[in-house]
Design a protein around this motif. Structure first.
Motif, mmCIF file in Angstrom:
data_model
loop_
_atom_site.group_PDB
_atom_site.id
_atom_site.type_symbol
_atom_site.label_atom_id
_atom_site.label_comp_id
_atom_site.label_asym_id
_atom_site.label_seq_id
_atom_site.Cartn_x
_atom_site.Cartn_y
_atom_site.Cartn_z
ATOM 1 N N UNK A 1 5.389 -1.681 8.280
ATOM 2 C CA UNK A 1 5.209 -0.317 7.805
ATOM 3 C C UNK A 1 6.705 0.265 7.442
ATOM 4 N N UNK A 2 6.935 1.181 6.686
ATOM 5 C CA UNK A 2 8.192 1.928 6.533
ATOM 6 C C UNK A 2 8.009 3.422 6.462
ATOM 7 N N UNK A 3 9.166 3.957 6.648
ATOM 8 C CA UNK A 3 9.224 5.461 6.653
ATOM 9 C C UNK A 3 8.656 6.015 7.625
ATOM 10 N N UNK A 4 8.733 7.297 7.960
ATOM 11 C CA UNK A 4 8.331 7.967 9.174
ATOM 12 C C UNK A 4 6.840 8.156 9.310
ATOM 13 N N UNK B 1 -3.846 16.699 9.156
ATOM 14 C CA UNK B 1 -4.589 16.146 10.079
ATOM 15 C C UNK B 1 -5.841 15.439 9.220
ATOM 16 N N UNK B 2 -6.552 16.186 8.259
ATOM 17 C CA UNK B 2 -7.552 15.679 7.438
ATOM 18 C C UNK B 2 -6.903 14.211 6.384
ATOM 19 N N UNK B 3 -6.090 14.559 5.927
ATOM 20 C CA UNK B 3 -5.496 13.447 5.071
ATOM 21 C C UNK B 3 -4.981 12.250 5.945
ATOM 22 N N UNK B 4 -4.362 12.550 7.000
ATOM 23 C CA UNK B 4 -3.846 11.408 8.026
ATOM 24 C C UNK B 4 -5.038 10.494 8.324
ATOM 25 N N UNK B 5 -6.175 11.122 8.874
ATOM 26 C CA UNK B 5 -7.192 10.612 9.548
ATOM 27 C C UNK B 5 -7.764 9.839 8.330
ATOM 28 N N UNK B 6 -8.109 10.271 7.145
ATOM 29 C CA UNK B 6 -8.768 9.680 6.327
ATOM 30 C C UNK B 6 -7.708 8.473 5.750
ATOM 31 N N UNK B 7 -6.459 8.627 5.669
ATOM 32 C CA UNK B 7 -5.518 7.484 5.463
ATOM 33 C C UNK B 7 -5.572 6.424 6.433
ATOM 34 N N UNK C 1 0.939 -1.129 -0.048
ATOM 35 C CA UNK C 1 0.184 0.210 -0.004
ATOM 36 C C UNK C 1 0.934 1.150 -0.041
ATOM 37 N N UNK C 2 0.780 2.110 -0.924
ATOM 38 C CA UNK C 2 1.778 3.224 -1.107
ATOM 39 C C UNK C 2 0.879 4.601 -1.594
ATOM 40 N N UNK C 3 1.221 5.736 -1.145
ATOM 41 C CA UNK C 3 0.411 6.843 -1.045
ATOM 42 C C UNK C 3 0.626 7.408 -2.464
ATOM 43 N N UNK C 4 -0.003 8.914 -2.307
ATOM 44 C CA UNK C 4 -0.572 9.358 -3.933
ATOM 45 C C UNK C 4 0.495 9.681 -4.722
ATOM 46 N N UNK C 5 1.859 10.136 -4.414
ATOM 47 C CA UNK C 5 2.805 10.435 -5.225
ATOM 48 C C UNK C 5 3.627 9.332 -5.670
ATOM 49 N N UNK C 6 2.910 8.171 -5.617
ATOM 50 C CA UNK C 6 3.668 6.686 -5.955
ATOM 51 C C UNK C 6 3.375 6.387 -7.328
ATOM 52 N N UNK D 1 -5.348 8.729 0.030
ATOM 53 C CA UNK D 1 -5.477 9.522 1.252
ATOM 54 C C UNK D 1 -4.106 9.598 2.090
ATOM 55 N N UNK D 2 -3.316 8.918 1.649
ATOM 56 C CA UNK D 2 -1.664 8.921 1.939
ATOM 57 C C UNK D 2 -0.944 9.818 1.322
ATOM 58 N N UNK D 3 -0.498 11.033 2.137
ATOM 59 C CA UNK D 3 0.175 11.978 1.491
ATOM 60 C C UNK D 3 1.490 12.252 2.330
ATOM 61 N N UNK D 4 2.690 12.837 1.656
ATOM 62 C CA UNK D 4 4.033 12.733 2.516
ATOM 63 C C UNK D 4 3.803 14.019 3.473
#
Length: 395
Positions: free
Chosen positions: A83-86, A59-65, A28-33, A52-55
């Protein structure tokens, strides 16, 4: 997962290995992938784009993710979430806990609370302290990150392992120069190759290419027989191109963009450099030594695990990126010291960074996680709920 960084390469290789070992693997990877790129490789890994996952922190995007990942983990009946990265690592672990995933592993590629502003440091430390009890096993790319977690009292009662970030080491040993090397560095058909510094990294502010270029411009002269090659792509590309033009160093600084032949660039270079301050253990520095080239780097935590300063490279004492440039140029101009460090670099032990070593260590870390009493209990409960027997297969 945009093919630009070492964490992406590490994550993808790990997923492919697990899938080829017989496991069902979802990434599962985020929007810029670049999902289409990975899907087109034809591996058993099932790649999913989570919009929903953004770099950036939102708060809005993170809750949605968090909600989206929770639903996805439940849908696929995940037994293990790694999981990977911060930030994605924090959101993903919360989602895995909410979805009652039996085993939760976190890969530490970078220290999000190191060399950042006070507010960002406090936020990340607080988030990591909350996420740590949800984590069964921390897998670090270096002893430096493991020690930093211990110092910050993160996950003290959890498993911690060091698994080197694997790469194709053989690819960098005895690689030829690029066929288009003259065009890359801007010399005529009869000219000798100038002394060359190579910086390979994603073009983003954290890597501090702009500051390095500024320092390079300060200590080199127009027309000097020296080159700085910057390989990589990213959001700072246009900014760096404008800086090269403004400083009038286009004769000596070349932005190469993304290249599929990094081993040939290392072969062409005389030294490699890295000026960032937030890293795990940089793959590009390992690749530099694998190619027999010394490296000049910022004083990163744990960098002494691969660079012996003054022997096979230089760990710059000052933290500013300009000082890294000064030291790199100084090394290029010192024939005796450069020859000595080049010889030492060619003898550096890099076997621990081979893919085979990483896969073996990663499999062992997974076994240790699944053997934990609390994880075994959760798995048994999950199996009972499924009403079927689950067989775990290992390479």
């Amino acid at each position: 997962m945009n093919r630009l960084g070492g964490a992406e390469e590490n994550t993808w290789a790990s997923c492919v290995h697990q899938a080829q070992s017989g496991h069902i693997v979802h990434l599962f990877c985020g929007r810029s992938s670049d999902v289409e790129e990975y899907t087109a490789r034809g591996t058993p890994v099932r790649v999913h784009l989570v919009e929903e996952m953004v770099r950036e922190v939102s708060a809005k995007s993170d809750i949605a993710a968090y909600r989206r990942l929770s639903a996805l983990f439940e849908e696929i009946q995940a037994d293990v979430v790694h999981t990977h990265t911060s930030k994605a690592g924090i959101v993903g672990r919360f989602a895995a806990s909410n979805a009652k995933v039996p085993a939760v592993i976190h890969g530490v590629h970078i220290l999000p609370f190191s060399n950042v502003g006070l507010a960002e440091k406090v936020i990340y430390l607080a988030a990591e302290h909350i996420a740590a009890p949800l984590t069964d096993h921390f897998i670090h790319v270096s002893h430096g990150t493991r020690d930093a977690y211990a110092l910050a009292r993160l996950g003290g009662n959890r498993l911690h392992s060091v698994v080197r970030s694997g790469m194709d080491i053989d690819r960098y040993q005895n690689a030829p120069w690029p066929d288009d090397w003259r065009d890359l560095i801007g010399v005529g058909p009869d000219a000798a190759k100038p002394r060359t510094i190579l910086m390979m990294a994603v073009l983003e502010a954290r890597k501090r290419q702009a500051e390095f270029i500024t320092g390079f411009a300060e200590v080199t002269r127009p027309g000097e027989d020296i080159r700085l090659l910057i390989a990589g792509d990213g959001p700072e590309r246009e900014t760096l191109a404008a800086l090269v033009e403004r400083l009038d160093v286009g004769d000596r600084v070349k932005l190469l963009g993304h290249r599929s032949d990094p081993e040939r660039l290392v072969a062409l270079a005389d030294i490699c450099a890295l000026a960032s301050l937030r890293e795990g253990l940089p793959r590009t520095i390992v690749q530099s030594l694998a190619g027999g080239k010394p490296a000049v780097v910022s004083p990163l935590r744990g960098i002494e695990e691969i660079i012996e300063s003054g022997v096979n490279g230089i760990v710059v004492r000052r933290t500013d990126a300009q000082s890294v440039a000064y030291e790199a140029v100084g090394l290029l101009r010192d024939d005796v010291r450069l020859a000595r460090m080049t010889h030492a670099a060619s003898c550096a032990p890099v076997e621990d960074w081979k893919f085979a070593a990483m896969f073996a260590q990663l499999d062992q870390a997974y076994r240790e996680t699944l053997a934990l009493p609390r994880v075994a209990e959760r798995l048994a409960a999950r199996d009972a709920a499924r009403g079927e027997q689950v067989v775990y297969r290992w390479a």
